[in-house]
Design a protein around this motif. Structure first.
Motif, PDB file in Angstrom:
ATOM      1  N   MET A  84       0.832  -1.209   0.000  1.00 15.09           N
ATOM      2  CA  MET A  84       0.000   0.000   0.000  1.00 15.09           C
ATOM      3  C   MET A  84       0.868   1.262   0.000  1.00 15.09           C
ATOM      4  O   MET A  84       0.543   2.253  -0.660  1.00 15.09           O
ATOM      5  CB  MET A  84      -0.928   0.013   1.209  1.00 15.09           C
ATOM      6  N   VAL A  85       1.954   1.214   0.743  1.00 20.79           N
ATOM      7  CA  VAL A  85       2.887   2.341   0.778  1.00 20.79           C
ATOM      8  C   VAL A  85       3.493   2.550  -0.609  1.00 20.79           C
ATOM      9  O   VAL A  85       3.594   3.686  -1.092  1.00 20.79           O
ATOM     10  CB  VAL A  85       3.989   2.122   1.843  1.00 20.79           C
ATOM     11  N   LEU A  86       3.880   1.460  -1.271  1.00 19.34           N
ATOM     12  CA  LEU A  86       4.447   1.581  -2.620  1.00 19.34           C
ATOM     13  C   LEU A  86       3.449   2.195  -3.598  1.00 19.34           C
ATOM     14  O   LEU A  86       3.820   3.036  -4.434  1.00 19.34           O
ATOM     15  CB  LEU A  86       4.900   0.212  -3.146  1.00 19.34           C
ATOM     16  N   ALA A  87       2.198   1.801  -3.504  1.00 22.77           N
ATOM     17  CA  ALA A  87       1.171   2.364  -4.395  1.00 22.77           C
ATOM     18  C   ALA A  87       1.014   3.865  -4.154  1.00 22.77           C
ATOM     19  O   ALA A  87       0.952   4.653  -5.107  1.00 22.77           O
ATOM     20  CB  ALA A  87      -0.159   1.640  -4.199  1.00 22.77           C
ATOM     21  N   ALA A  88       0.949   4.276  -2.897  1.00 22.72           N
ATOM     22  CA  ALA A  88       0.814   5.698  -2.572  1.00 22.72           C
ATOM     23  C   ALA A  88       2.065   6.472  -2.975  1.00 22.72           C
ATOM     24  O   ALA A  88       1.978   7.590  -3.496  1.00 22.72           O
ATOM     25  CB  ALA A  88       0.532   5.875  -1.079  1.00 22.72           C
ATOM     26  N   SER A  89       3.217   5.872  -2.766  1.00 18.77           N
ATOM     27  CA  SER A  89       4.480   6.494  -3.143  1.00 18.77           C
ATOM     28  C   SER A  89       4.521   6.748  -4.649  1.00 18.77           C
ATOM     29  O   SER A  89       4.871   7.841  -5.100  1.00 18.77           O
ATOM     30  CB  SER A  89       5.644   5.586  -2.732  1.00 18.77           C
ATOM     31  N   SER A  90       4.137   5.766  -5.405  1.00 20.25           N
ATOM     32  CA  SER A  90       4.122   5.879  -6.862  1.00 20.25           C
ATOM     33  C   SER A  90       3.114   6.935  -7.325  1.00 20.25           C
ATOM     34  O   SER A  90       3.398   7.738  -8.209  1.00 20.25           O
ATOM     35  CB  SER A  90       3.796   4.519  -7.475  1.00 20.25           C
TER      36      SER A  90
ATOM     37  N   ILE B 276      -3.185   5.700   4.286  1.00 14.40           N
ATOM     38  CA  ILE B 276      -1.858   5.845   3.683  1.00 14.40           C
ATOM     39  C   ILE B 276      -1.932   6.772   2.472  1.00 14.40           C
ATOM     40  O   ILE B 276      -1.081   7.650   2.290  1.00 14.40           O
ATOM     41  CB  ILE B 276      -1.263   4.470   3.306  1.00 14.40           C
ATOM     42  N   ASN B 277      -2.945   6.608   1.645  1.00 12.95           N
ATOM     43  CA  ASN B 277      -3.061   7.456   0.467  1.00 12.95           C
ATOM     44  C   ASN B 277      -3.305   8.918   0.866  1.00 12.95           C
ATOM     45  O   ASN B 277      -2.689   9.828   0.318  1.00 12.95           O
ATOM     46  CB  ASN B 277      -4.178   6.956  -0.447  1.00 12.95           C
ATOM     47  N   ALA B 278      -4.183   9.139   1.842  1.00  7.85           N
ATOM     48  CA  ALA B 278      -4.477  10.504   2.289  1.00  7.85           C
ATOM     49  C   ALA B 278      -3.266  11.141   2.971  1.00  7.85           C
ATOM     50  O   ALA B 278      -2.931  12.302   2.703  1.00  7.85           O
ATOM     51  CB  ALA B 278      -5.678  10.501   3.232  1.00  7.85           C
ATOM     52  N   GLY B 279      -2.599  10.386   3.831  1.00  4.31           N
ATOM     53  CA  GLY B 279      -1.410  10.914   4.502  1.00  4.31           C
ATOM     54  C   GLY B 279      -0.298  11.231   3.527  1.00  4.31           C
ATOM     55  O   GLY B 279       0.408  12.234   3.659  1.00  4.31           O
ATOM     56  N   THR B 280      -0.144  10.394   2.512  1.00  5.39           N
ATOM     57  CA  THR B 280       0.883  10.620   1.501  1.00  5.39           C
ATOM     58  C   THR B 280       0.532  11.835   0.643  1.00  5.39           C
ATOM     59  O   THR B 280       1.406  12.636   0.300  1.00  5.39           O
ATOM     60  CB  THR B 280       1.071   9.367   0.627  1.00  5.39           C
TER      61      THR B 280
ATOM     62  N   GLY C 287      10.219   5.227   1.858  1.00  7.60           N
ATOM     63  CA  GLY C 287      10.897   5.250   3.156  1.00  7.60           C
ATOM     64  C   GLY C 287      10.383   6.356   4.059  1.00  7.60           C
ATOM     65  O   GLY C 287      10.263   6.174   5.271  1.00  7.60           O
ATOM     66  N   LEU C 288      10.048   7.495   3.473  1.00  6.80           N
ATOM     67  CA  LEU C 288       9.494   8.597   4.266  1.00  6.80           C
ATOM     68  C   LEU C 288       8.099   8.241   4.772  1.00  6.80           C
ATOM     69  O   LEU C 288       7.763   8.498   5.933  1.00  6.80           O
ATOM     70  CB  LEU C 288       9.456   9.884   3.436  1.00  6.80           C
ATOM     71  N   ILE C 289       7.287   7.634   3.923  1.00 12.69           N
ATOM     72  CA  ILE C 289       5.944   7.225   4.338  1.00 12.69           C
ATOM     73  C   ILE C 289       6.045   6.220   5.490  1.00 12.69           C
ATOM     74  O   ILE C 289       5.356   6.346   6.500  1.00 12.69           O
ATOM     75  CB  ILE C 289       5.156   6.632   3.148  1.00 12.69           C
ATOM     76  N   HIS C 290       6.924   5.228   5.330  1.00 11.58           N
ATOM     77  CA  HIS C 290       7.114   4.245   6.402  1.00 11.58           C
ATOM     78  C   HIS C 290       7.594   4.914   7.692  1.00 11.58           C
ATOM     79  O   HIS C 290       7.140   4.563   8.786  1.00 11.58           O
ATOM     80  CB  HIS C 290       8.103   3.162   5.974  1.00 11.58           C
ATOM     81  N   ALA C 291       8.518   5.868   7.577  1.00  9.38           N
ATOM     82  CA  ALA C 291       9.044   6.541   8.769  1.00  9.38           C
ATOM     83  C   ALA C 291       7.934   7.299   9.497  1.00  9.38           C
ATOM     84  O   ALA C 291       7.855   7.267  10.733  1.00  9.38           O
ATOM     85  CB  ALA C 291      10.175   7.489   8.385  1.00  9.38           C
ATOM     86  N   VAL C 292       7.064   7.973   8.747  1.00  6.15           N
ATOM     87  CA  VAL C 292       5.953   8.699   9.366  1.00  6.15           C
ATOM     88  C   VAL C 292       4.987   7.722  10.027  1.00  6.15           C
ATOM     89  O   VAL C 292       4.552   7.939  11.160  1.00  6.15           O
ATOM     90  CB  VAL C 292       5.242   9.601   8.331  1.00  6.15           C
ATOM     91  N   ILE C 293       4.665   6.636   9.342  1.00  5.14           N
ATOM     92  CA  ILE C 293       3.754   5.637   9.926  1.00  5.14           C
ATOM     93  C   ILE C 293       4.341   5.067  11.211  1.00  5.14           C
ATOM     94  O   ILE C 293       3.643   4.933  12.223  1.00  5.14           O
ATOM     95  CB  ILE C 293       3.448   4.506   8.922  1.00  5.14           C
ATOM     96  N   GLU C 294       5.626   4.724  11.169  1.00  5.11           N
ATOM     97  CA  GLU C 294       6.257   4.132  12.351  1.00  5.11           C
ATOM     98  C   GLU C 294       6.196   5.089  13.542  1.00  5.11           C
ATOM     99  O   GLU C 294       5.867   4.689  14.657  1.00  5.11           O
ATOM    100  CB  GLU C 294       7.702   3.758  12.038  1.00  5.11           C
ATOM    101  N   LYS C 295       6.462   6.357  13.310  1.00  2.00           N
ATOM    102  CA  LYS C 295       6.428   7.333  14.404  1.00  2.00           C
ATOM    103  C   LYS C 295       5.001   7.639  14.840  1.00  2.00           C
ATOM    104  O   LYS C 295       4.702   7.723  16.034  1.00  2.00           O
ATOM    105  CB  LYS C 295       7.135   8.626  13.978  1.00  2.00           C
ATOM    106  N   GLU C 296       4.116   7.819  13.874  1.00  2.00           N
ATOM    107  CA  GLU C 296       2.748   8.248  14.190  1.00  2.00           C
ATOM    108  C   GLU C 296       1.931   7.176  14.904  1.00  2.00           C
ATOM    109  O   GLU C 296       1.219   7.473  15.853  1.00  2.00           O
ATOM    110  CB  GLU C 296       2.009   8.680  12.921  1.00  2.00           C
ATOM    111  N   SER C 297       1.988   5.938  14.414  1.00  2.00           N
ATOM    112  CA  SER C 297       1.084   4.919  14.960  1.00  2.00           C
ATOM    113  C   SER C 297       1.748   3.596  15.295  1.00  2.00           C
ATOM    114  O   SER C 297       1.075   2.706  15.822  1.00  2.00           O
ATOM    115  CB  SER C 297      -0.033   4.633  13.937  1.00  2.00           C
TER     116      SER C 297
END
Length: 193
Positions: free
Chosen positions: A69-75, A133-137, A82-92
């Motif tokens: 899902m992160v890859l789809a939003a990233s694309s 993930i899509n909205a946050g990205t 990596g930035l999306i994953h870092a935000v997810i890891e910190k946020e939730s």
């Protein structure tokens, strides 16, 4: 009747992050000067947003939850995985059911008004990992267009773009400085070979 949320509404919502006492000043608190300095802002990792996008590899991401899902939003949005994953890891901590005391929801801890700004009209749908993930990205992409450094981008995600403008950079909030430090550490771990 609900009206559409505008950019001005979002910036107003995030403008003070609860710090304004209604008279345009920060509330007076007895703050120990030492406690303010306990979360230093690392100045040695001042990548520009362009440098982050140029170095979009994510070497340690394949085994992380929700990676497809992160890859789809990233694309779709042009934000490094990596930035999306870092935000997810910190946020939730990858908990899709997470809710903050301020009612931020889901993996990327989006406020309902921020979600509406990027096109998600139902706050309950923020618990759906793909929607969140899509909205946050999409929101990260919006912030990337108006913030030139990694620190300012992360500060805007955490404390709001209004606070970044108000303080002409990273706000002096311990929570925001800790947030920046932690997300940069998580991001750095995903971009190492």
């Amino acid at each position: 009747m609900n009206r559409a949320t505008s950019v001005k509404d979002i910036l107003a919502e995030w403008g003070t992050f609860g710090a304004d006492n209604g008279r345009g000043r920060l509330p007076r608190k007895s703050v120990n000067a030492r406690s303010r300095d306990t979360v230093p802002l690392a100045q040695d990792y001042s990548l520009s947003v362009d440098e982050i996008v140029a170095n979009a590899s994510c070497h340690a991401c394949e085994d992380k939850p929700f990676h497809h899902m992160v890859l789809a939003a990233s694309s779709q949005h042009g934000v490094p995985a990596g930035l999306i994953h870092a935000v997810i890891e910190k946020e939730s901590g990858y908990d899709p059911g997470a809710t903050s005391p301020k009612q931020a929801r889901g993996l990327m801890q989006l406020m309902p008004d921020t979600a509406r700004f990027v096109g998600v009209s139902r706050a309950h749908s923020l618990y759906d990992p793909q929607i969140n993930i899509n909205a946050g990205t999409a929101y990260l992409k919006y912030l990337m267009q108006s913030h030139t450094t990694f620190d300012k981008l992360l500060a805007a995600y955490n404390a709001g773009p209004g606070n970044v403008r108000k303080y002409n950079g990273v706000p002096p909030f311990a929570e925001t400085r800790r947030y920046i430090r932690d997300v940069k550490r998580y991001y750095s771990a995903t971009s190492k070979d």
